[in-house]
Design an enzyme around this catalytic site. Structure first.
Site, PDB file in Angstrom:
ATOM      1  N   GLU A 211     -17.256   3.863  45.198  1.00 52.95           N
ATOM      2  CA  GLU A 211     -17.307   2.415  44.994  1.00 52.95           C
ATOM      3  C   GLU A 211     -17.067   1.620  46.280  1.00 52.95           C
ATOM      4  O   GLU A 211     -16.792   0.425  46.242  1.00 52.95           O
ATOM      5  CB  GLU A 211     -16.305   2.012  43.911  1.00 52.95           C
ATOM      6  CG  GLU A 211     -16.633   2.665  42.574  1.00 52.95           C
ATOM      7  CD  GLU A 211     -15.727   2.242  41.445  1.00 52.95           C
ATOM      8  OE1 GLU A 211     -14.844   1.391  41.669  1.00 52.95           O
ATOM      9  OE2 GLU A 211     -15.898   2.757  40.329  1.00 52.95           O
ATOM     10  N   LYS A 345     -17.529  -3.092  29.874  1.00 50.61           N
ATOM     11  CA  LYS A 345     -18.583  -2.284  30.488  1.00 50.61           C
ATOM     12  C   LYS A 345     -19.711  -2.171  29.466  1.00 50.61           C
ATOM     13  O   LYS A 345     -19.547  -1.522  28.432  1.00 50.61           O
ATOM     14  CB  LYS A 345     -18.061  -0.887  30.845  1.00 50.61           C
ATOM     15  CG  LYS A 345     -17.029  -0.862  31.968  1.00 50.61           C
ATOM     16  CD  LYS A 345     -16.503   0.554  32.169  1.00 50.61           C
ATOM     17  CE  LYS A 345     -15.585   0.649  33.387  1.00 50.61           C
ATOM     18  NZ  LYS A 345     -14.961   1.996  33.499  1.00 50.61           N
TER      19      LYS A 345
END
Length: 439
Positions: A211, A345
């Protein structure tokens, strides 16, 4: 407006793994959506369909899901003459077509790609920016909220090597006056952190994880937090940037205890903690470091641990693996008083409408919402628009590094520009739905 064509293909995500891309055609053009994928996934998430053929892509191919779009979903939605401006009806059609609770027939990755593409087509039909279209569907009124970015600047857990069990260490520029300034503060602090880490641990400490955060070989969360606080102060933002954690503790929950040495070559028995001891560790850390938010502090099914921490602390406690954007899990978490914020999400649940239902339930319970990317990402910017559309006030999309992460943040810069005086930065009010949180 009728859907003329739906076509899916297999492309690659930021980790080089296959994922699903969907093109949906109406008279306004081709509307594209790409589905992300997680590394540390909750066991209660909707089924991400993978091929399982170990001779190709290590079993991670998505040709079955692509085939389900092209051979089952596409002809069905074209024949049904779905209205792309009725997201709820379109998603209900897709869910009925699958017919299973966890989308195991067609795959959540197949359904979500079509659902997101329909949403984009609906916005185009209404001649609205995607964020505005979502806002109108959800009932969000102006002024519109630009989120505090939660930059994952230091990686551990399943996102990086090293012994660090905690997965993400994030910086939150809550003191910034605008989203664009929050981006500057975050980028400057990130580069300062990287410079400090390389000087202290060698050039390899500047290597980045999935990330975009650095992944130095650290042993304890204290080491990581010391580095981050030093970087914040050196960059000139002491007291203006807060810290958030994503512990992802389901990844190191073993036999009823939390093993902080699960990645260590020589684990110490004293680092296997009960949930009470782990709660005490979080409180102890918050006394020394400006921690305001903790995600997944406990295992996804260790309900009593969550309830204990919620009663004993004033953190923003974010449910990810706990709630998996699923209204049934979320309702249980709300009733048990396990947390006070939802991590949203879209691929955990697999459709736009179900995601919005989870947001609505969270808001009605007085919870906050943090919209999130996944560790396997793409250039798709849907979640940037979703964040503004629902007025979440919080978005995590990794470090200010790697183009699939910056794609989301850069899109928010464009939205901020478009909004002008109609937009407000969440700032210290990021946890506005949470009375107790220390924002």
């Amino acid at each position: 407006m009728a859907i003329q064509k739906v076509f899916a293909r297999q492309i690659y995500d930021s980790r080089g793994n296959p994922t699903v891309e969907v093109d949906l055609t109406t008279e306004t053009g081709i509307h594209r959506a790409i589905v992300p994928s997680g590394a540390s996934t909750g066991i209660w998430e909707a089924l991400e369909m993978r091929d399982g053929d170990k001779t190709k892509w290590g079993g991670k191919g998505v040709l079955k899901a692509v085939g389900n779009v092209n051979n089952i979903i596409a002809p069905a939605v074209v024949k049904a003459n779905l209205d792309v401006t009725d997201q709820k009806a379109a998603d209900e059609f897709l869910l009925k077509l699958d017919g299973t609770e966890n989308k195991s027939k067609l795959g959540a990755n197949a359904i979500l790609g079509v659902s997101m593409a329909i949403c984009r087509a609906g916005a185009a039909q209404k001649k609205l920016p995607l964020w505005k279209y979502i806002a109108e569907n959800f009932g969000t009124k102006g002024p519109y909220v630009l989120p505090v970015p939660s930059f994952n600047v230091l990686n551990g857990g399943s996102h990086a090597g090293g012994d660090l069990a905690f997965q993400e260490f994030m910086i939150l520029p809550t003191g910034a006056p605008s989203f664009s300034e929050a981006m500057r503060w975050g980028a400057e602090t990130y580069h300062t952190l990287k410079s400090i880490a390389k000087k202290r641990y060698g050039s390899s400490a500047g290597n980045v994880g999935d990330e975009g955060g650095i992944a130095p070989d650290l042993q304890t969360p204290q080491e990581a937090l010391d580095l981050i606080v030093e970087a914040i102060n050196k960059a000139g933002y002491e007291g203006k940037i807060k810290i958030g954690l994503d512990v992802a503790s389901s990844e190191f929950y073993v036999d009823g205890k939390y093993d902080l040495d699960i990645k260590a070559a020589k684990p110490k028995p004293e680092n296997k903690l009960t949930y009470q001891q782990l709660t005490d560790l979080y409180v102890e850390l918050s006394k020394k470091y400006p921690i305001v938010s903790i995600e997944d502090p406990f295992d996804q099914d260790d309900w009593s641990a969550w309830t204990h921490m919620k009663a004993e602390t004033d953190f923003q406690i974010v449910g990810d693996d706990l709630t998996v954007t699923n209204v049934k899990r979320l309702r249980t978490a709300i009733d048990k008083k396990c947390a006070n914020a939802l991590l949203l999400k879209v691929n955990q649940i697999g459709s736009v409408t179900e995601s919005l239902n989870a947001v609505r339930m969270s808001y009605e319970a007085g919870w906050g919402v943090m919209v999130s990317h996944r560790s396997g990402e793409t250039a798709d910017t849907f979640i940037s628009h979703l964040t503004v559309g629902i007025g979440a006030g919080q978005l995590k999309s990794g470090a200010p590094c790697r183009s699939e992460r910056l794609a989301k943040y850069n899109e928010l810069l464009r939205i901020e520009e478009e909004l002008g005086s109609e937009g407000v930065y969440a700032g210290a009010h990021a946890g506005k739905y949470i009375k107790a949180a220390k924002f």
